[in-house]
Design a protein around this motif. Structure first.
Motif, PDB file in Angstrom:
ATOM      1  N   VAL A 100       0.840  -1.197   0.000  1.00  0.00           N
ATOM      2  CA  VAL A 100       0.000   0.000   0.000  1.00  0.00           C
ATOM      3  C   VAL A 100       0.872   1.243   0.000  1.00  0.00           C
ATOM      4  CG1 VAL A 100      -1.755   1.303   1.268  1.00  0.00           C
ATOM      5  CG2 VAL A 100      -1.905  -1.192   1.134  1.00  0.00           C
ATOM      6  N   ASP A 101       1.955   1.215   0.815  1.00  0.00           N
ATOM      7  CA  ASP A 101       2.878   2.364   0.854  1.00  0.00           C
ATOM      8  C   ASP A 101       3.577   2.558  -0.490  1.00  0.00           C
ATOM      9  OD1 ASP A 101       2.162   2.708   3.455  1.00  0.00           O
ATOM     10  OD2 ASP A 101       4.030   1.944   4.315  1.00  0.00           O
ATOM     11  N   VAL A 102       3.963   1.445  -1.127  1.00  0.00           N
ATOM     12  CA  VAL A 102       4.623   1.533  -2.437  1.00  0.00           C
ATOM     13  C   VAL A 102       3.687   2.185  -3.449  1.00  0.00           C
ATOM     14  CG1 VAL A 102       5.585   0.212  -4.360  1.00  0.00           C
ATOM     15  CG2 VAL A 102       6.128  -0.442  -2.010  1.00  0.00           C
ATOM     16  N   LEU A 103       2.432   1.751  -3.441  1.00  0.00           N
ATOM     17  CA  LEU A 103       1.470   2.330  -4.385  1.00  0.00           C
ATOM     18  C   LEU A 103       1.220   3.806  -4.082  1.00  0.00           C
ATOM     19  CD1 LEU A 103      -1.120  -0.608  -4.610  1.00  0.00           C
ATOM     20  CD2 LEU A 103       0.573   0.074  -6.316  1.00  0.00           C
ATOM     21  N   ALA A 104       1.128   4.152  -2.791  1.00  0.00           N
ATOM     22  CA  ALA A 104       0.900   5.549  -2.416  1.00  0.00           C
ATOM     23  C   ALA A 104       2.092   6.421  -2.812  1.00  0.00           C
ATOM     24  CB  ALA A 104       0.630   5.659  -0.918  1.00  0.00           C
ATOM     25  N   ASN A 105       3.308   5.917  -2.572  1.00  0.00           N
ATOM     26  CA  ASN A 105       4.503   6.661  -2.982  1.00  0.00           C
ATOM     27  C   ASN A 105       4.539   6.889  -4.483  1.00  0.00           C
ATOM     28  OD1 ASN A 105       6.613   4.942  -0.544  1.00  0.00           O
ATOM     29  ND2 ASN A 105       5.398   6.801  -0.330  1.00  0.00           N
ATOM     30  N   THR A 106       4.260   5.835  -5.232  1.00  0.00           N
ATOM     31  CA  THR A 106       4.291   5.934  -6.689  1.00  0.00           C
ATOM     32  C   THR A 106       3.223   6.890  -7.192  1.00  0.00           C
ATOM     33  OG1 THR A 106       5.083   3.637  -6.783  1.00  0.00           O
ATOM     34  CG2 THR A 106       4.289   4.600  -8.826  1.00  0.00           C
ATOM     35  N   LEU A 107       2.036   6.821  -6.582  1.00  0.00           N
ATOM     36  CA  LEU A 107       0.961   7.736  -6.960  1.00  0.00           C
ATOM     37  C   LEU A 107       1.364   9.180  -6.667  1.00  0.00           C
ATOM     38  CD1 LEU A 107      -1.924   8.300  -7.912  1.00  0.00           C
ATOM     39  CD2 LEU A 107      -2.704   7.871  -5.563  1.00  0.00           C
ATOM     40  N   GLY A 108       2.025   9.401  -5.534  1.00  0.00           N
ATOM     41  CA  GLY A 108       2.478  10.747  -5.193  1.00  0.00           C
ATOM     42  C   GLY A 108       3.483  11.277  -6.200  1.00  0.00           C
ATOM     43  N   ALA A 109       4.436  10.422  -6.619  1.00  0.00           N
ATOM     44  CA  ALA A 109       5.421  10.852  -7.617  1.00  0.00           C
ATOM     45  C   ALA A 109       4.743  11.156  -8.949  1.00  0.00           C
ATOM     46  CB  ALA A 109       6.484   9.768  -7.799  1.00  0.00           C
ATOM     47  N   TRP A 110       3.741  10.341  -9.310  1.00  0.00           N
ATOM     48  CA  TRP A 110       3.006  10.596 -10.557  1.00  0.00           C
ATOM     49  C   TRP A 110       2.271  11.932 -10.484  1.00  0.00           C
ATOM     50  CZ3 TRP A 110      -2.486  10.592 -11.210  1.00  0.00           C
ATOM     51  CH2 TRP A 110      -2.904  10.705 -12.534  1.00  0.00           C
ATOM     52  N   LEU A 111       1.665  12.228  -9.332  1.00  0.00           N
ATOM     53  CA  LEU A 111       0.981  13.505  -9.167  1.00  0.00           C
ATOM     54  C   LEU A 111       1.971  14.666  -9.256  1.00  0.00           C
ATOM     55  CD1 LEU A 111      -1.567  12.672  -6.313  1.00  0.00           C
ATOM     56  CD2 LEU A 111      -2.068  13.070  -8.733  1.00  0.00           C
ATOM     57  N   GLY A 112       3.173  14.480  -8.679  1.00  0.00           N
ATOM     58  CA  GLY A 112       4.197  15.512  -8.786  1.00  0.00           C
ATOM     59  C   GLY A 112       4.611  15.739 -10.233  1.00  0.00           C
ATOM     60  N   SER A 113       4.742  14.655 -10.985  1.00  0.00           N
ATOM     61  CA  SER A 113       5.079  14.768 -12.402  1.00  0.00           C
ATOM     62  C   SER A 113       3.961  15.459 -13.175  1.00  0.00           C
ATOM     63  CB  SER A 113       5.330  13.369 -12.979  1.00  0.00           C
ATOM     64  OG  SER A 113       5.694  13.427 -14.347  1.00  0.00           O
TER      65      SER A 113
END
Length: 387
Positions: A100-113
């Motif tokens: 869940v943390d991995v997915l949340a981190n990845t989603l956050g980076a995608w939102l930053g991009s």
């Protein structure tokens, strides 16, 4: 075109702080029964998402032109970094890696991009990159983000300590408003109200760890940051644009940064001075029962990194020899940390430490190195564009 070392230093600094927050207190042990956690706490999901949002934005800013055509390089990098950090948690007793943390981190980076892409769509793409890499003052805004992270996590159960975060937020608001007034206003980019919203959003992302514990306090700080950014942006502009507006801006930022340094170094407040005591090591970390003491020590180092950067920037455009410039930076950093250690020696819960003095002075010099790398970018770009 490769990433310039300056952007690599800045991105590496963000990754280092992220890693420290994730795997502290670094007490590794071989896992007896490895297992994954599938728990989904809304607060943790939001925190993990916001933690990687600046990383995604910064990765996109510093990417090669080919990497900026798609979000996938950012997503792939975030996935690898997050998976690696979560795997390390297998070796931390009491911690369990979480998909869940991995997915949340990845989603956050995608939102930053995506956020970077949105800026690039409304502004000239070269201008976005220029503000990020060719205007060293903007790095103060970037460097404030990991410091805000550490400030929120280092508060621990002492929610009163979160009142220090707005000092950093106000410093960021002053810098953002100055950059807007002197680089963006004449181009019709943004408006004071939109700048205020941008400053508030930047502060919420940085203060995300405190958002979970004291949401009203963080949101109140965001409102204060927005108001100050708006008022700063609405100030009358000079008749002729100031080419060297960085030093006047830093003079407005330094009282906030110095106030933050003093309060964080001497926390908890109030306290009654006792007999002075000092030592060679860092006893409160060696004896710490948890991770909070380590995070507070790292927060202290991050604050001196920012201080060193601003001191170096205040003299960066002057014609000085490298040795003379380095000596001035070292004197400023070590005098500041020596004064704080002297005061901490009277604090009943701290005491002075020679090792802390050396570490903080050294990271101040590292902050100065970050500035010098950014200044090299400016000079190389200027030379490239010259006819």
């Amino acid at each position: 075109m490769r990433r310039h070392p300056a952007s690599g230093y800045l991105l590496g600094y963000f990754l280092l702080v992220t890693a420290v927050i994730t795997v502290a207190p670094f007490r590794f042990a071989r896992p007896i029964e490895p297992r994954l956690s599938w728990l989904m706490d809304p607060g943790d999901v939001v925190a993990n998402l916001l933690l990687f949002l600046p990383l995604g934005f910064l990765f996109r800013v510093t990417a090669r032109p080919s990497e900026r055509q798609s979000h996938w390089p950012t997503i792939g990098a975030a996935l690898l970094v997050s998976a690696g950090l979560e795997t390390l948690q297998l070796y931390l007793p009491g911690r369990f890696p979480s998909l869940v943390d991995v997915l949340a981190n990845t989603l956050g980076a995608w939102l930053g991009s995506r956020l970077h892409a949105r800026f690039a769509a409304h502004l000239d793409g070269r201008l976005v990159r220029g503000l990020a890499l060719e205007l060293p003052l903007m790095n103060v805004v970037y460097l404030l983000v990991p410091l805000l992270w550490l400030d929120g996590f280092a508060a621990g159960h002492d929610a009163r300590r979160l009142v220090l975060s707005p000092l950093l937020g106000l410093a960021g608001a002053i810098v953002l408003a100055a950059v807007w007034r002197h680089r963006l206003a004449e181009r019709g980019v943004l408006s004071p109200p939109r700048l205020a919203w941008l400053a508030a959003g930047w502060y919420v992302v940085g203060a995300a760890p405190g958002l979970i514990r004291r949401p009203l306090l963080v949101l109140g700080g965001a409102v204060l940051v927005a108001v100050v950014a708006w008022l700063e942006a609405a100030r009358p502009s000079p008749l002729a644009p100031e080419r060297r507006f960085e030093l006047p801006t830093l003079r407005r930022v330094w009282p906030l940064l110095v106030g933050y340094l003093i309060l964080s170094a001497l926390w908890p407040l109030p306290w009654t001075p006792g007999s002075w005591r000092g030592g060679w090591g860092i006893g409160d970390i060696a004896d710490m029962p948890g991770v909070v003491s380590m995070l507070r020590a790292l927060e202290y180092l991050a604050a001196f990194t920012l201080l060193g950067y601003t001191v170096a920037e205040s003299r960066g455009r002057r014609e000085e020899s490298t040795g003379h410039r380095l000596a001035r930076l070292a004197i400023a950093c070590f005098v500041a940390t020596a004064a704080l250690e002297l005061l901490r020696g009277f604090h009943p819960e701290h005491g002075a430490s020679l090792l802390v003095l050396l570490f903080t002075g050294a990271v101040g010099l590292y902050g100065g190195l970050l500035y010098r790398m950014q200044l090299r970018v400016v000079r190389e770009v200027t030379a490239t564009r010259a006819p």
